[in-house]
Scaffold this motif. Structure first.
Motif, PDB file in Angstrom:
ATOM      1  N   VAL A 292       0.864  -1.185   0.000  1.00  0.00           N
ATOM      2  CA  VAL A 292       0.000   0.000   0.000  1.00  0.00           C
ATOM      3  C   VAL A 292       0.899   1.233   0.000  1.00  0.00           C
ATOM      4  O   VAL A 292       1.805   1.344   0.821  1.00  0.00           O
ATOM      5  N   GLY A 293       0.632   2.155  -0.914  1.00  0.00           N
ATOM      6  CA  GLY A 293       1.429   3.365  -0.984  1.00  0.00           C
ATOM      7  C   GLY A 293       0.636   4.628  -0.701  1.00  0.00           C
ATOM      8  O   GLY A 293       1.035   5.453   0.106  1.00  0.00           O
ATOM      9  N   ALA A 294      -0.489   4.776  -1.366  1.00  0.00           N
ATOM     10  CA  ALA A 294      -1.272   6.007  -1.267  1.00  0.00           C
ATOM     11  C   ALA A 294      -2.085   6.045   0.022  1.00  0.00           C
ATOM     12  O   ALA A 294      -2.547   5.011   0.514  1.00  0.00           O
ATOM     13  N   ASN A 295      -2.281   7.240   0.555  1.00  0.00           N
ATOM     14  CA  ASN A 295      -3.088   7.398   1.773  1.00  0.00           C
ATOM     15  C   ASN A 295      -4.535   6.983   1.550  1.00  0.00           C
ATOM     16  O   ASN A 295      -5.184   6.450   2.457  1.00  0.00           O
ATOM     17  N   THR A 296      -5.039   7.228   0.336  1.00  0.00           N
ATOM     18  CA  THR A 296      -6.418   6.814   0.037  1.00  0.00           C
ATOM     19  C   THR A 296      -6.545   5.294   0.072  1.00  0.00           C
ATOM     20  O   THR A 296      -7.560   4.752   0.537  1.00  0.00           O
ATOM     21  N   ALA A 297      -5.511   4.595  -0.410  1.00  0.00           N
ATOM     22  CA  ALA A 297      -5.526   3.129  -0.358  1.00  0.00           C
ATOM     23  C   ALA A 297      -5.388   2.635   1.074  1.00  0.00           C
ATOM     24  O   ALA A 297      -6.006   1.630   1.451  1.00  0.00           O
ATOM     25  N   LEU A 298      -4.609   3.334   1.879  1.00  0.00           N
ATOM     26  CA  LEU A 298      -4.478   2.963   3.288  1.00  0.00           C
ATOM     27  C   LEU A 298      -5.819   3.082   3.999  1.00  0.00           C
ATOM     28  O   LEU A 298      -6.177   2.236   4.834  1.00  0.00           O
ATOM     29  N   ALA A 299      -6.579   4.117   3.662  1.00  0.00           N
ATOM     30  CA  ALA A 299      -7.907   4.288   4.255  1.00  0.00           C
ATOM     31  C   ALA A 299      -8.824   3.136   3.873  1.00  0.00           C
ATOM     32  O   ALA A 299      -9.596   2.623   4.706  1.00  0.00           O
ATOM     33  N   GLN A 300      -8.749   2.689   2.608  1.00  0.00           N
ATOM     34  CA  GLN A 300      -9.568   1.555   2.191  1.00  0.00           C
ATOM     35  C   GLN A 300      -9.136   0.270   2.889  1.00  0.00           C
ATOM     36  O   GLN A 300      -9.972  -0.577   3.227  1.00  0.00           O
ATOM     37  N   LEU A 301      -7.828   0.142   3.093  1.00  0.00           N
ATOM     38  CA  LEU A 301      -7.326  -1.031   3.815  1.00  0.00           C
ATOM     39  C   LEU A 301      -7.899  -1.070   5.226  1.00  0.00           C
ATOM     40  O   LEU A 301      -8.337  -2.131   5.706  1.00  0.00           O
TER      41      LEU A 301
ATOM     42  N   ILE B 246       0.555 -12.190   7.532  1.00  0.00           N
ATOM     43  CA  ILE B 246       0.479 -11.154   6.520  1.00  0.00           C
ATOM     44  C   ILE B 246       1.627 -10.163   6.734  1.00  0.00           C
ATOM     45  O   ILE B 246       1.945  -9.801   7.879  1.00  0.00           O
ATOM     46  N   PHE B 247       2.247  -9.783   5.648  1.00  0.00           N
ATOM     47  CA  PHE B 247       3.371  -8.858   5.670  1.00  0.00           C
ATOM     48  C   PHE B 247       3.022  -7.642   4.835  1.00  0.00           C
ATOM     49  O   PHE B 247       2.428  -7.769   3.758  1.00  0.00           O
ATOM     50  N   TYR B 248       3.425  -6.465   5.328  1.00  0.00           N
ATOM     51  CA  TYR B 248       3.073  -5.222   4.654  1.00  0.00           C
ATOM     52  C   TYR B 248       4.315  -4.513   4.125  1.00  0.00           C
ATOM     53  O   TYR B 248       5.393  -4.581   4.714  1.00  0.00           O
ATOM     54  N   GLY B 249       4.109  -3.820   3.013  1.00  0.00           N
ATOM     55  CA  GLY B 249       5.156  -2.993   2.435  1.00  0.00           C
ATOM     56  C   GLY B 249       4.535  -1.862   1.641  1.00  0.00           C
ATOM     57  O   GLY B 249       3.315  -1.730   1.558  1.00  0.00           O
ATOM     58  N   GLY B 250       5.386  -1.034   1.046  1.00  0.00           N
ATOM     59  CA  GLY B 250       4.908   0.104   0.284  1.00  0.00           C
ATOM     60  C   GLY B 250       5.151   1.414   1.011  1.00  0.00           C
ATOM     61  O   GLY B 250       5.524   1.446   2.194  1.00  0.00           O
ATOM     62  N   ALA B 251       4.925   2.510   0.300  1.00  0.00           N
ATOM     63  CA  ALA B 251       5.260   3.833   0.817  1.00  0.00           C
ATOM     64  C   ALA B 251       4.552   4.170   2.120  1.00  0.00           C
ATOM     65  O   ALA B 251       5.124   4.810   3.005  1.00  0.00           O
ATOM     66  N   ALA B 252       3.296   3.745   2.271  1.00  0.00           N
ATOM     67  CA  ALA B 252       2.548   4.064   3.489  1.00  0.00           C
ATOM     68  C   ALA B 252       3.211   3.436   4.714  1.00  0.00           C
ATOM     69  O   ALA B 252       3.289   4.062   5.787  1.00  0.00           O
ATOM     70  N   PHE B 253       3.711   2.215   4.561  1.00  0.00           N
ATOM     71  CA  PHE B 253       4.350   1.529   5.686  1.00  0.00           C
ATOM     72  C   PHE B 253       5.810   1.938   5.848  1.00  0.00           C
ATOM     73  O   PHE B 253       6.343   1.888   6.960  1.00  0.00           O
TER      74      PHE B 253
ATOM     75  N   PRO C 261       6.207   2.431   9.868  1.00  0.00           N
ATOM     76  CA  PRO C 261       6.234   0.965   9.995  1.00  0.00           C
ATOM     77  C   PRO C 261       5.308   0.425  11.078  1.00  0.00           C
ATOM     78  O   PRO C 261       4.888  -0.738  11.004  1.00  0.00           O
ATOM     79  N   SER C 262       4.965   1.248  12.074  1.00  0.00           N
ATOM     80  CA  SER C 262       4.097   0.761  13.152  1.00  0.00           C
ATOM     81  C   SER C 262       2.696   0.418  12.659  1.00  0.00           C
ATOM     82  O   SER C 262       1.950  -0.293  13.336  1.00  0.00           O
ATOM     83  N   LEU C 263       2.337   0.916  11.470  1.00  0.00           N
ATOM     84  CA  LEU C 263       1.024   0.599  10.917  1.00  0.00           C
ATOM     85  C   LEU C 263       0.855  -0.904  10.687  1.00  0.00           C
ATOM     86  O   LEU C 263      -0.252  -1.429  10.780  1.00  0.00           O
ATOM     87  N   ALA C 264       1.961  -1.576  10.373  1.00  0.00           N
ATOM     88  CA  ALA C 264       1.867  -3.009  10.098  1.00  0.00           C
ATOM     89  C   ALA C 264       1.354  -3.766  11.313  1.00  0.00           C
ATOM     90  O   ALA C 264       0.455  -4.615  11.206  1.00  0.00           O
ATOM     91  N   LEU C 265       1.902  -3.472  12.481  1.00  0.00           N
ATOM     92  CA  LEU C 265       1.456  -4.128  13.705  1.00  0.00           C
ATOM     93  C   LEU C 265       0.017  -3.752  14.020  1.00  0.00           C
ATOM     94  O   LEU C 265      -0.792  -4.597  14.442  1.00  0.00           O
ATOM     95  N   GLU C 266      -0.312  -2.485  13.810  1.00  0.00           N
ATOM     96  CA  GLU C 266      -1.683  -2.020  14.043  1.00  0.00           C
ATOM     97  C   GLU C 266      -2.685  -2.797  13.201  1.00  0.00           C
ATOM     98  O   GLU C 266      -3.810  -3.071  13.639  1.00  0.00           O
TER      99      GLU C 266
END
Length: 283
Positions: free
Chosen positions: A210-219, A233-240, A244-249
C-alpha cells in the motif's frame, strides 16, 4: 516469438528463460554467446536450502557505470526511445544480477521520474509512459523467471485502491528467484477476495503493498476481512515505509523498504514456518 525475443528452455531447471536479443546482437555478439549471457545472468538466485547469509549485495559506485546506466535509461524512457532503453537494460543484465538491476537501476529511475513530475519538470503523461514501459519489462521478467515447483508459497498483491504495483512486481521477481512460489495478483485487490484466493491456493503467507493514503484508508475500512486469513500477513509500500508501526496495528509485520533485505528476511521466516519452528508471531 518472432523478431524481438526468443526462448530458451533448460530441461535441468524449473525456469523457462527468455532472452532480449536485440541489444546483444546489435553489439556483434553471436547467438550462442547471447544464450550464454542469458543463462548466466538470469539464472535462479539463492535457494531455500542454501546459505541465507547473502553479504554480496552490490554497493553501487560510479566507476562501475551504474550512474551512467540510470541516466541513459531515464533519458531513453522519457523520450520513448524503447530500442535504446532495451539496450541499456540488456547491458545492465549482462553486468549485474537481476536483483541489483532492479534495486540499483530500475528503482532509482522510477524514483527520479516521480521527483521530476513533482517538481513540474515533466508531465504526468511522461511519468505514466516511463512507468508503463518498465512495468511491462518487469512483467516479462516475472514470466521469464517462472514459478518454482517446490518451496513455500506466497500471495503478493496491492491493497484495495492501490494502483502502483511496480514495487510488488520487483519483489515478486526476487522472491521467485529465491525459490518462493509467488501468486501475483496485481493492483487494487479487495481484501475479501484476497482472503478467498489465499484459502484456495497453497500459500504460507500474504504480502500486501500500500502506498497512497487513500488506499491505506480503504485497507483500514476492509480490515475485518483479514480476520479470516489464517496465514501471516506482511506489509510494504510507501505508506508503511513512512510509518512501519502501521503493520502491527493492522495485524501484520513490516518487511522493510529494501527489497533484497525483505526477501532475505521473508525466506528465513518461511523456512521456519515450513520446518515447524515458526510460532506465528514475528518481531
Amino acid at each position: 516469438m518472432a523478431g524481438r525475443y526468443f526462448s530458451v528452455l533448460n530441461s535441468d531447471s524449473e525456469y523457462g528463460l527468455s532472452l532480449l536479443t536485440d541489444g546483444r546482437l546489435s553489439e556483434g555478439i553471436n547467438i550462442s554467446r547471447a544464450v550464454g549471457l542469458c543463462l548466466e545472468h538470469f539464472k535462479p538466485g539463492p535457494r531455500l536450502n542454501q546459505s541465507l547469509e547473502l553479504e554480496t549485495l552490490l554497493t553501487p559506485s560510479p566507476e562501475r557505470g551504474l550512474l551512467d546506466y540510470i541516466a541513459e535509461l531515464l533519458e531513453a524512457s522519457l523520450k520513448a526511445d524503447y530500442e535504446l532503453a532495451g539496450r541499456v537494460l540488456s547491458n545492465c543484465y549482462a553486468r549485474f544480477t537481476v536483483e541489483d538491476v532492479l534495486t540499483h537501476v530500475i528503482e532509482p529511475v522510477l524514483r527520479q521520474v516521480g521527483e521530476m513530475w513533482q517538481r513540474g519538470e515533466i508531465t504526468i503523461a511522461h511519468e505514466h509512459q516511463t512507468s508503463a514501459y518498465l512495468r511491462g519489462k518487469l512483467q516479462i521478467l516475472l514470466d521469464m523467471v517462472g514459478q518454482p515447483q517446490l518451496g513455500p508459497g506466497v500471495v503478493v498483491a496491492c491493497g484495495p485502491g492501490e494502483t502502483h504495483e511496480i514495487g510488488s512486481l520487483m519483489l515478486s521477481i526476487m522472491l521467485r528467484r529465491a525459490g518462493i512460489r509467488v501468486f501475483y495478483l496485481g493492483a487494487d485487490t479487495p481484501l475479501a477476495d484476497l482472503v478467498l484466493y489465499s484459502k484456495s491456493h497453497p500459500v504460507d503467507a500474504v504480502l500486501l503493498s500500500v502506498g497512497a493514503n487513500t488506499a491505506l484508508a480503504q485497507l483500514r475500512n476492509q480490515r475485518s476481512s483479514l480476520e479470516d486469513l489464517h496465514v501471516p500477513i506482511f506489509y510494504g509500500g510507501a505508506a508503511f515505509n513512512a510509518d512501519p508501526s502501521l503493520a502491527l496495528e493492522l495485524g501484520g509485520q513490516y518487511l522493510g523498504s529494501n527489497g533484497q533485505h525483505a526477501v532475505r528476511h521473508l525466506v528465513g521466516l518461511l523456512s521456519e514456518i515450513r520446518s515447524g519452528r515458526g510460532s506465528g508471531q514475528y518481531s
